[in-house]
Design a protein around this motif. Structure first.
Motif, PDB file in Angstrom:
ATOM      1  N   HIS A  20      32.793 -93.077  28.314  1.00  0.00           N
ATOM      2  CA  HIS A  20      32.639 -91.768  28.398  1.00  0.00           C
ATOM      3  C   HIS A  20      32.997 -90.644  26.958  1.00  0.00           C
ATOM      4  N   ASP A  21      33.881 -91.424  26.194  1.00  0.00           N
ATOM      5  CA  ASP A  21      34.153 -90.878  24.791  1.00  0.00           C
ATOM      6  C   ASP A  21      32.940 -90.858  23.904  1.00  0.00           C
ATOM      7  N   VAL A  22      32.130 -92.165  24.357  1.00  0.00           N
ATOM      8  CA  VAL A  22      30.939 -92.429  23.297  1.00  0.00           C
ATOM      9  C   VAL A  22      29.782 -91.449  23.666  1.00  0.00           C
ATOM     10  N   VAL A  23      29.685 -91.361  24.983  1.00  0.00           N
ATOM     11  CA  VAL A  23      28.618 -90.245  25.411  1.00  0.00           C
ATOM     12  C   VAL A  23      28.892 -89.015  25.217  1.00  0.00           C
ATOM     13  N   ALA A  24      30.313 -88.758  25.364  1.00  0.00           N
ATOM     14  CA  ALA A  24      30.626 -87.472  25.309  1.00  0.00           C
ATOM     15  C   ALA A  24      30.522 -86.953  23.724  1.00  0.00           C
ATOM     16  N   HIS A  25      30.566 -87.841  22.848  1.00  0.00           N
ATOM     17  CA  HIS A  25      30.407 -87.587  21.336  1.00  0.00           C
ATOM     18  C   HIS A  25      28.991 -87.023  21.088  1.00  0.00           C
ATOM     19  N   HIS A  26      28.117 -87.711  21.615  1.00  0.00           N
ATOM     20  CA  HIS A  26      26.676 -87.684  21.514  1.00  0.00           C
ATOM     21  C   HIS A  26      26.121 -86.426  22.403  1.00  0.00           C
ATOM     22  N   MET A  27      26.910 -85.988  23.342  1.00  0.00           N
ATOM     23  CA  MET A  27      26.539 -84.573  24.054  1.00  0.00           C
ATOM     24  C   MET A  27      26.892 -83.383  23.161  1.00  0.00           C
ATOM     25  N   SER A  28      28.185 -83.540  22.799  1.00  0.00           N
ATOM     26  CA  SER A  28      28.938 -82.655  22.071  1.00  0.00           C
ATOM     27  C   SER A  28      27.965 -82.130  20.668  1.00  0.00           C
TER      28      SER A  28
END
Length: 474
Positions: A244-252
């Motif tokens: 989640h943290d990895v994907v959330a970084h890209h979404m941010s």
């Protein structure tokens, strides 16, 4: 037992046949017979049907056959010579009272009905025999022996309710026949009632012990399967939290780029600005949905959300990667474990976020297993990168002689399960196993480009074939 302990003892999971260790010995013939006596047989199966050897499965037929062969001529001779019964009736009664015993191996209840009717008819005929005085009645000695053989077969096959019914019918019939007892005869109804009750109690208890052990084995098998499934789900939830943290970084990053586009690119047409605003809104909405989903995966107290740090601070901490392997190795060395690290230059920059995180976690789990199961063993950690993949290799030697090794226990089994799941996630391969010198090796290949369908192909493979050459572990 933990994952590393399973590897070193060479044990297999319930999906495979258990490997025989060096000190394992095959049980003796008496132990196998005792186990066969305690093993309940199905309704259509003969006694000892699940015994491991053919001669053991044939043993009930041999024993019952020997009783029939010895009781048949003895019954005919005693009825004719001692009781003075007609030869024809003696032969018919001898056959009717002994031959049905052969049926008791597979159908003990019907055999009991046939023998009970034959013994009752024999008691009625003997009451009118010429020389019945001074002899046992209503049950002759041969009838008692055959009846007890039948009780043993019944006790090993039938339920407690049926056994109690058989015993009560035996006593009731003997009591009824007692009202017609000829003079000068010794009544054997009470003797048969007591002996049959003792034999039914012993064999019924033996069968009950077998039933209890079978239920315990089934429950243990179910518990082991549930434990493995729970371990797998827990590890997948942990991986999902970290990803989640990895994907959330890209979404941010997408959100920030879309929001700042009108300021970074002046003179942008109004439709394009609206398009970027819609992209930013969709990205923020996706981030909100991911956060709501993450609350389901996190523990109720908020712990365990961010990996190994635990607590809220650990949940907010950045996810580790290959760049932090040096710190991990230094911490392990400070704990007294000699570890050498060989890290290729640029490995942290070359790996995508998912591979970066997976490589770190694989090394972390491997070092944790070394500390638990091979303390003091020299360990080498190597991370190399080429154009297509990242190779993670952790090799340790045998434990130090004076080291206290963690005893085999139930363990959580998360280590190797977690490695396997992370490798499957990236579409790589995992090879683990003991070394000839007593050490252990963990080798993982993680592709840098997961868009070639490898991950999907691996995800569709059965669980017992997934990226692991040592399938005996759980």
């Amino acid at each position: 037992m933990s994952d590393r302990a399973r590897e070193r003892t060479g044990r297999r999971t319930p999906a495979g046949a258990p490997a025989r260790t060096a000190d394992a010995r095959e049980p003796g013939a008496l132990a196998q017979l005792a186990a066969a006596l305690r093993t309940p047989a199905a309704a259509a199966q003969p006694l000892f049907a699940q015994a491991p050897k053919a001669w053991q499965r044939a043993l009930p037929y041999v024993v019952v056959g020997m009783f029939v062969v010895s009781l048949l001529p003895t019954t005919i001779a005693v009825l004719t010579n001692d009781y003075g019964l007609d030869g024809g009736w003696s032969g018919a009664l001898g056959v009717a009272q002994t031959v049905p015993l052969l049926l008791a191996v597979t159908r003990p209840l019907p055999a009991w009905l046939l023998v009970l009717v034959a013994d009752t008819i024999g008691a009625v005929l003997l009451a009118q025999a010429d020389r019945v005085a001074g002899h046992p009645w209503p049950w002759t000695p041969m009838a008692i022996v055959g009846y007890l053989v039948l009780m043993a077969c019944l006790g090993l096959r039938e339920s407690i309710r049926n056994l109690v019914g058989v015993w009560l019918v035996t006593g009731a019939l003997g009591a009824v026949l007692g009202f017609f007892q000829p003079g000068d005869t010794s009544n054997t109804a009470a003797l048969l009632f007591v002996l049959s009750g003792i034999l039914l109690a012993l064999t019924g208890a033996l069968r009950g012990l077998g039933d209890a052990r079978q239920r315990i084995a089934e429950q243990e098998s179910i518990s082991e399967a549930e434990r493995s499934r729970r371990t797998l789900l827990e590890e997948r939830a942990r991986i999902a939290r970290e990803l989640h943290d990895v994907v959330a970084h890209h979404m941010s990053v997408i959100t920030v780029q879309a929001d700042s586009a009108p300021y970074r690119l002046p003179g942008m047409p109004e439709p394009v600005q609206e398009e970027f605003a819609a992209i930013a809104a969709s990205a923020r909405e996706s981030l909100g949905e991911m956060r709501r989903l993450l609350t389901v995966l996190r523990a109720p107290d908020g712990a365990g959300g961010g990996g190994d740090d635990g607590g809220a601070d650990g949940a907010r901490a950045p996810q580790p990667g290959i760049g932090r392997l040096q710190q991990l190795v230094e911490a392990t060395v400070r704990a007294g474990q000699p570890v050498e690290l060989s890290l290729a230059a640029g490995a942290a920059q070359a790996a995508p976020p998912a591979v970066d995180l997976s490589a770190y976690r694989i090394v972390q789990e491997a070092l944790a297993n070394v500390v638990r199961h091979a303390p003091g063993a020299p360990t080498r950690v190597s991370v190399t990168v080429d154009d297509d993949e990242v190779l993670v290799l952790v090799v340790n030697g045998p434990a130090a002689r004076d080291a206290v090794v963690e005893p085999d226990g139930p363990g959580t089994g998360h280590g190797l399960v977690g490695m396997r799941e992370r490798v499957r996630l990236t579409g790589g391969t995992l090879d683990t196993g003991p070394l000839p010198d007593g050490g252990f090796r963990v080798a993982a290949r993680l592709p840098l480009h997961a868009g070639d369908g490898t991950a999907g192909a691996n995800a569709d493979r059965p669980a017992n074939e997934a990226n692991d050459t040592n399938e005996e572990r759980s």
